[in-house]
Write a protein that holds these residues in place. Structure first.
Motif, mmCIF file in Angstrom:
data_model
loop_
_atom_site.group_PDB
_atom_site.id
_atom_site.type_symbol
_atom_site.label_atom_id
_atom_site.label_comp_id
_atom_site.label_asym_id
_atom_site.label_seq_id
_atom_site.Cartn_x
_atom_site.Cartn_y
_atom_site.Cartn_z
ATOM 1 N N LYS A 178 -4.297 -24.048 -18.812
ATOM 2 C CA LYS A 178 -3.296 -24.877 -18.118
ATOM 3 C C LYS A 178 -3.708 -25.109 -16.671
ATOM 4 C CE LYS A 178 0.847 -23.847 -20.755
ATOM 5 N NZ LYS A 178 0.746 -22.458 -21.255
ATOM 6 N N SER A 179 -4.484 -24.155 -16.126
ATOM 7 C CA SER A 179 -4.997 -24.336 -14.762
ATOM 8 C C SER A 179 -6.473 -23.948 -14.766
ATOM 9 C CB SER A 179 -4.202 -23.472 -13.781
ATOM 10 O OG SER A 179 -4.069 -22.167 -14.310
ATOM 11 N N TYR A 230 2.251 -27.884 -4.749
ATOM 12 C CA TYR A 230 1.207 -28.496 -5.582
ATOM 13 C C TYR A 230 1.378 -30.015 -5.540
ATOM 14 C CZ TYR A 230 -2.087 -29.016 -9.402
ATOM 15 O OH TYR A 230 -3.185 -29.345 -10.157
ATOM 16 N N ASP A 243 -4.043 -23.714 -7.822
ATOM 17 C CA ASP A 243 -4.621 -23.753 -9.168
ATOM 18 C C ASP A 243 -5.467 -22.502 -9.437
ATOM 19 O OD1 ASP A 243 -4.825 -25.425 -11.511
ATOM 20 O OD2 ASP A 243 -6.962 -25.565 -11.055
ATOM 21 N N SER A 247 -4.560 -19.731 -12.230
ATOM 22 C CA SER A 247 -5.481 -19.467 -13.340
ATOM 23 C C SER A 247 -5.802 -17.977 -13.444
ATOM 24 C CB SER A 247 -6.754 -20.289 -13.134
ATOM 25 O OG SER A 247 -7.713 -19.915 -14.071
ATOM 26 N N SER A 252 2.175 -20.197 -13.791
ATOM 27 C CA SER A 252 2.197 -21.649 -13.625
ATOM 28 C C SER A 252 2.114 -22.020 -12.146
ATOM 29 C CB SER A 252 3.491 -22.214 -14.220
ATOM 30 O OG SER A 252 4.579 -21.778 -13.435
ATOM 31 N N HIS A 253 1.821 -23.289 -11.866
ATOM 32 C CA HIS A 253 1.799 -23.759 -10.474
ATOM 33 C C HIS A 253 3.159 -23.530 -9.812
ATOM 34 C CE1 HIS A 253 -1.613 -26.706 -11.757
ATOM 35 N NE2 HIS A 253 -2.087 -25.531 -11.430
#
Ligand code: TYM
Length: 323
Positions: A178-179, A230, A243, A247, A252-253
């Protein structure tokens, strides 16, 4: 059971982009119930005309680094591409199912033609990539975003072959986290983090020590506000740091924004640096340990499996083509 294939070039030093865009996901997939092939694609590197000694040592080091990163060798095969000549053989066959126009449209071809000069190797590079993936009939290919176009091309080539000769190849899907699928340079956040040596301060290498990592993050380019948000259009630098943090910490962001809502850029940069160092240092220590070890037994048994899987596809393709 799903078959996974991915590759990394043994040119330059492996960097954080390679880890978060690819290797971290390889480690994850190697812990699932898949059959994985992770390949050091040395034939691809020939397109850059590397120094032979340097290439040779990079191939061995990259294999060791994959082990150091924690790839589970119970269900994963790691090997060097040139030791399995079936890759190049299938590539020749697939070139007759590849169109000149689509190869000309590849962004990486256009970029590389500018820097490496235009030769046929960089033009047919994506056909060899398709062959890497299809030789083991892979279903899933974990890569960073810069490989999306090559994956689409692979599917087109496979589909064209299948339309002529029957359902031989599965159509492989790209997978990314996702990242972390597109890390940018810390110094030039509009450019991809890359191995190129003219941007050493914008790139985190796997063997950078903690001091170096912290310095690079401290001097990373952000913007004049102090708002950890973000926003890929207005705030490329800080978005890249969000990000990276997301990761490595598997969040999540939005969660990163929330955690650092009241922090200033300076503090956040240090938190990202700490996370990166905590992630890379054990890998580097393991790599240093492995550097002294002889891993030829592991490499040879992995190689045999890769050769036998590739050979069985070549036999099938030969039969179908009447060769
Ligand atoms: P290579 O060697 O350039 O990179 C290896 C992997 O790292 C990813 N990556 C990144 N991810 C996020 N941010 C970045 N800044 C970044 N830079 C690199 C790449 O997307 C890649 O997943 N052509 C491929 C090698 C290859 C291959 C294959 C890959 C050859 N055959 C078949 C998959 C399947 C390459 O040059 O990767």
């Amino acid at each position: 059971m799903k078959t996974v294939f991915s590759g990394i070039q043994p040119t330059g030093k492996v960097h954080l982009g390679n880890f978060l865009g690819a290797i971290k996901n390889w480690v994850y997939l190697s812990e699932q119930d898949n059959k994985n092939f992770f390949c050091v694609v040395d034939l691809h590197s020939i397109t850059t005309h590397p120094d032979p000694q340097e290439l040779n040592s990079n191939i061995g080091n990259t294999l060791k680094l994959l082990i150091a990163a924690g790839i589970n060798l119970e269900n994963s095969i790691i090997y060097a591409q040139s030791k399995v000549p079936q890759h190049a053989y299938l590539s020749w066959i697939l070139s007759s199912f590849s169109q000149v126009g689509e190869l000309q449209r590849m962004t990486q071809y256009k970029e590389k033609a500018d820097t490496l000069g235009s030769h046929a190797g960089i033009f047919t590079y994506p056909v060899l990539m398709a062959s890497d993936i299809l030789i083991h009939k892979a279903n899933e290919v974990p890569v960073g975003d810069d490989q999306t176009q090559h994956l689409e091309l692979t599917r087109n080539i496979a589909e064209r072959f299948n339309n002529n000769y029957g359902e031989i190849f599965p159509l492989p899907a790209k997978s990314s986290g996702k990242s972390g699928a597109r890390l940018m340079s810390l110094k030039h956040p509009d450019k991809k983090m890359s191995k190129s040596s003219d941007d050493i301060n914008g790139t985190i290498y796997f063997d950078d020590d903690k001091d170096t990592i912290m310095k690079k993050f401290k001097s990373s380019v952000t913007d004049s506000s102090d708002n950890i948000q973000y926003d890929l259009i207005e705030k490329k630098g800080i978005s890249n740091l969000i990000d990276i943090y997301a990761s490595i910490n598997d969040v999540s962001h939005e969660e990163v924004e929330k955690t650092f809502k009241n922090s200033q850029y300076g503090e956040f940069k240090m938190a990202v640096g700490e996370s990166v160092s905590e992630y890379l240092t054990p890998i580097n220590l393991k790599f240093i340990e492995l550097e002294k070890e002889n891993i030829s037994e592991i490499i040879n048994s992995n190689l045999q499996e890769a050769q036998s899987s590739a050979e069985s596809t070549v036999q099938e393709v030969n039969n179908i083509l009447g060769l």
